[in-house]
Scaffold this motif. Sequence first.
Motif, mmCIF file in Angstrom:
data_model
loop_
_atom_site.group_PDB
_atom_site.id
_atom_site.type_symbol
_atom_site.label_atom_id
_atom_site.label_comp_id
_atom_site.label_asym_id
_atom_site.label_seq_id
_atom_site.Cartn_x
_atom_site.Cartn_y
_atom_site.Cartn_z
ATOM 1 N N GLN A 33 -29.420 -5.880 -4.489
ATOM 2 C CA GLN A 33 -28.616 -5.898 -5.712
ATOM 3 C C GLN A 33 -27.816 -4.617 -5.859
ATOM 4 O OE1 GLN A 33 -30.759 -6.960 -9.325
ATOM 5 N NE2 GLN A 33 -29.675 -5.396 -10.489
ATOM 6 N N SER A 34 -28.425 -3.498 -5.554
ATOM 7 C CA SER A 34 -27.741 -2.213 -5.695
ATOM 8 C C SER A 34 -26.540 -2.108 -4.755
ATOM 9 C CB SER A 34 -28.725 -1.067 -5.420
ATOM 10 O OG SER A 34 -29.296 -1.186 -4.131
ATOM 11 N N ASP A 35 -26.611 -2.755 -3.587
ATOM 12 C CA ASP A 35 -25.491 -2.723 -2.644
ATOM 13 C C ASP A 35 -24.302 -3.508 -3.190
ATOM 14 O OD1 ASP A 35 -27.208 -1.349 -0.832
ATOM 15 O OD2 ASP A 35 -28.004 -3.260 -0.142
ATOM 16 N N VAL A 36 -24.570 -4.706 -3.711
ATOM 17 C CA VAL A 36 -23.507 -5.518 -4.300
ATOM 18 C C VAL A 36 -22.917 -4.805 -5.511
ATOM 19 C CG1 VAL A 36 -22.954 -7.736 -5.363
ATOM 20 C CG2 VAL A 36 -24.589 -7.631 -3.478
ATOM 21 N N GLN A 37 -23.791 -4.237 -6.335
ATOM 22 C CA GLN A 37 -23.326 -3.559 -7.538
ATOM 23 C C GLN A 37 -22.486 -2.334 -7.196
ATOM 24 O OE1 GLN A 37 -24.298 -4.858 -10.859
ATOM 25 N NE2 GLN A 37 -22.355 -3.772 -11.063
ATOM 26 N N ALA A 38 -22.845 -1.629 -6.123
ATOM 27 C CA ALA A 38 -22.068 -0.449 -5.715
ATOM 28 C C ALA A 38 -20.645 -0.852 -5.336
ATOM 29 C CB ALA A 38 -22.759 0.248 -4.541
ATOM 30 N N VAL A 39 -20.482 -1.954 -4.623
ATOM 31 C CA VAL A 39 -19.147 -2.418 -4.245
ATOM 32 C C VAL A 39 -18.362 -2.847 -5.476
ATOM 33 C CG1 VAL A 39 -17.885 -4.210 -2.993
ATOM 34 C CG2 VAL A 39 -19.850 -3.089 -1.923
ATOM 35 N N VAL A 40 -19.008 -3.595 -6.364
ATOM 36 C CA VAL A 40 -18.346 -4.063 -7.588
ATOM 37 C C VAL A 40 -17.871 -2.880 -8.431
ATOM 38 C CG1 VAL A 40 -18.715 -5.262 -9.787
ATOM 39 C CG2 VAL A 40 -19.547 -6.276 -7.651
ATOM 40 N N ASN A 41 -18.747 -1.906 -8.642
ATOM 41 C CA ASN A 41 -18.384 -0.740 -9.457
ATOM 42 C C ASN A 41 -17.249 0.059 -8.819
ATOM 43 O OD1 ASN A 41 -20.345 -1.385 -11.330
ATOM 44 N ND2 ASN A 41 -21.863 0.024 -10.503
ATOM 45 N N ALA A 42 -17.282 0.191 -7.490
ATOM 46 C CA ALA A 42 -16.224 0.939 -6.803
ATOM 47 C C ALA A 42 -14.878 0.234 -6.939
ATOM 48 C CB ALA A 42 -16.585 1.117 -5.332
ATOM 49 N N LYS B 14 -19.473 -12.492 -0.618
ATOM 50 C CA LYS B 14 -18.038 -12.193 -0.602
ATOM 51 C C LYS B 14 -17.583 -11.720 -1.972
ATOM 52 C CE LYS B 14 -14.878 -15.424 -0.752
ATOM 53 N NZ LYS B 14 -13.949 -16.532 -0.425
ATOM 54 N N ILE B 15 -16.969 -10.549 -2.002
ATOM 55 C CA ILE B 15 -16.473 -9.954 -3.243
ATOM 56 C C ILE B 15 -14.970 -9.756 -3.094
ATOM 57 C CG2 ILE B 15 -16.687 -8.029 -4.867
ATOM 58 C CD1 ILE B 15 -19.439 -7.479 -3.385
ATOM 59 N N THR B 16 -14.184 -10.376 -3.966
ATOM 60 C CA THR B 16 -12.731 -10.293 -3.893
ATOM 61 C C THR B 16 -12.188 -9.644 -5.149
ATOM 62 O OG1 THR B 16 -12.594 -12.287 -2.520
ATOM 63 C CG2 THR B 16 -10.587 -11.615 -3.668
ATOM 64 N N ALA B 17 -11.272 -8.692 -4.975
ATOM 65 C CA ALA B 17 -10.659 -8.003 -6.114
ATOM 66 C C ALA B 17 -9.158 -8.010 -5.949
ATOM 67 C CB ALA B 17 -11.168 -6.567 -6.212
ATOM 68 N N ILE B 18 -8.450 -8.184 -7.061
ATOM 69 C CA ILE B 18 -6.985 -8.093 -7.069
ATOM 70 C C ILE B 18 -6.602 -6.703 -7.559
ATOM 71 C CG2 ILE B 18 -4.898 -8.913 -8.228
ATOM 72 C CD1 ILE B 18 -6.018 -11.687 -8.163
ATOM 73 N N GLY B 19 -5.732 -6.056 -6.821
ATOM 74 C CA GLY B 19 -5.297 -4.709 -7.157
ATOM 75 C C GLY B 19 -4.596 -4.087 -5.963
ATOM 76 N N ASN B 20 -4.311 -2.816 -6.079
ATOM 77 C CA ASN B 20 -3.675 -2.098 -4.981
ATOM 78 C C ASN B 20 -4.690 -1.918 -3.851
ATOM 79 O OD1 ASN B 20 -2.923 0.230 -3.306
ATOM 80 N ND2 ASN B 20 -1.231 0.471 -4.761
ATOM 81 N N PRO B 21 -4.456 -2.543 -2.678
ATOM 82 C CA PRO B 21 -5.451 -2.474 -1.598
ATOM 83 C C PRO B 21 -5.799 -1.049 -1.179
ATOM 84 C CG PRO B 21 -3.817 -4.167 -1.131
ATOM 85 C CD PRO B 21 -3.314 -3.400 -2.318
ATOM 86 N N GLN C 72 -9.804 3.320 -1.035
ATOM 87 C CA GLN C 72 -10.145 4.718 -1.307
ATOM 88 C C GLN C 72 -11.350 4.802 -2.250
ATOM 89 O OE1 GLN C 72 -6.443 6.298 -2.803
ATOM 90 N NE2 GLN C 72 -5.615 6.739 -0.755
ATOM 91 N N ALA C 73 -11.394 3.923 -3.238
ATOM 92 C CA ALA C 73 -12.524 3.928 -4.170
ATOM 93 C C ALA C 73 -13.818 3.546 -3.456
ATOM 94 C CB ALA C 73 -12.247 2.958 -5.323
ATOM 95 N N LEU C 74 -13.756 2.599 -2.531
ATOM 96 C CA LEU C 74 -14.941 2.231 -1.760
ATOM 97 C C LEU C 74 -15.404 3.390 -0.889
ATOM 98 C CD1 LEU C 74 -13.904 -1.375 -0.664
ATOM 99 C CD2 LEU C 74 -15.795 -0.797 -2.188
ATOM 100 N N ALA C 75 -14.453 4.103 -0.276
ATOM 101 C CA ALA C 75 -14.802 5.236 0.576
ATOM 102 C C ALA C 75 -15.435 6.373 -0.216
ATOM 103 C CB ALA C 75 -13.555 5.731 1.312
#
Length: 269
Positions: free
Chosen positions: A159-168, A209-216, A221-224
């Motif tokens: 859960q923490s891994d998925v949440q980390a990606v979502v928050n980033a 699979k987590i999909t986000a709309i925004g500036n790729p 950079q936020a994920l990194a």
Amino acid sequence: MEYTSGATSWREALRRAVAGLLPRRSVRPRSGWSVVVPLIAVAAGLLFTTSATTADGTALREDRRPQLAQLIEDRRERVEASDKRRAALLAQVEAETDVLAGSDQPIAEQQRRGDKSRQAAGFTALRGPGLTVRLDDAPRLGDTNRPGNPSNDDLVVHQSDVQAVVNALWAGGAEAMSIMDVRVISTSAVRCVGNTLLLHGRVYSPPFKITAIGNPTALQQALAASEGVRLFRDAVNHFGLGYRETVEGSVTVPAYDGSSALNSVEVPK
């Protein structure tokens, strides 16, 4: 072990064991074993009789997993049926509201006011450039003969891994987001049950699979920059978990179609 009969035979064994404790004529003094052995027989008889009564013709150690799987499937079907009924009722309410809005000015005004907030609340689909991230368990979960001697717990997405990606992704300026093609809104909660994901009452298996709309670029950079994502990437390198980022030139995030009712709310102090 099953007990479907035999209660009478155990009562007979108890009767004989107790009879062995009763005093009787003997030309020799009774040894200690003559008392201990009947006592052991009585105790064993009580244990077997209790087990037989408790079992009542069933297996005390029966594997309950098939029943649990059937229970989960039954509940899933009930949830799907309830969702269909809710969708039908919602469509009926909206249709009747549209009819009233044609002749009732206050209703029409509130309808226009609500429509302005639908996109921000996630109740309309959104399309645009973005990023898709896929997280997956390591192959061959039972194989722990790897460097670092990982446990099965080290080889699955948490859960923490998925949440980390979502928050980033939110931090990177995501305008809309979906997990497993299900729209994520402000009241969505990401939870894991074992190595499955629980979202809006439904269970999903990896890969997630987590999909986000925004500036790729901003999203990457936020994920990194995310500490939680970095830790998961380290686990990818060490234990073989799956992580992949895909830049989307144009992708659709669906509208949220679940209930908007709040079960509880807490006001920050």
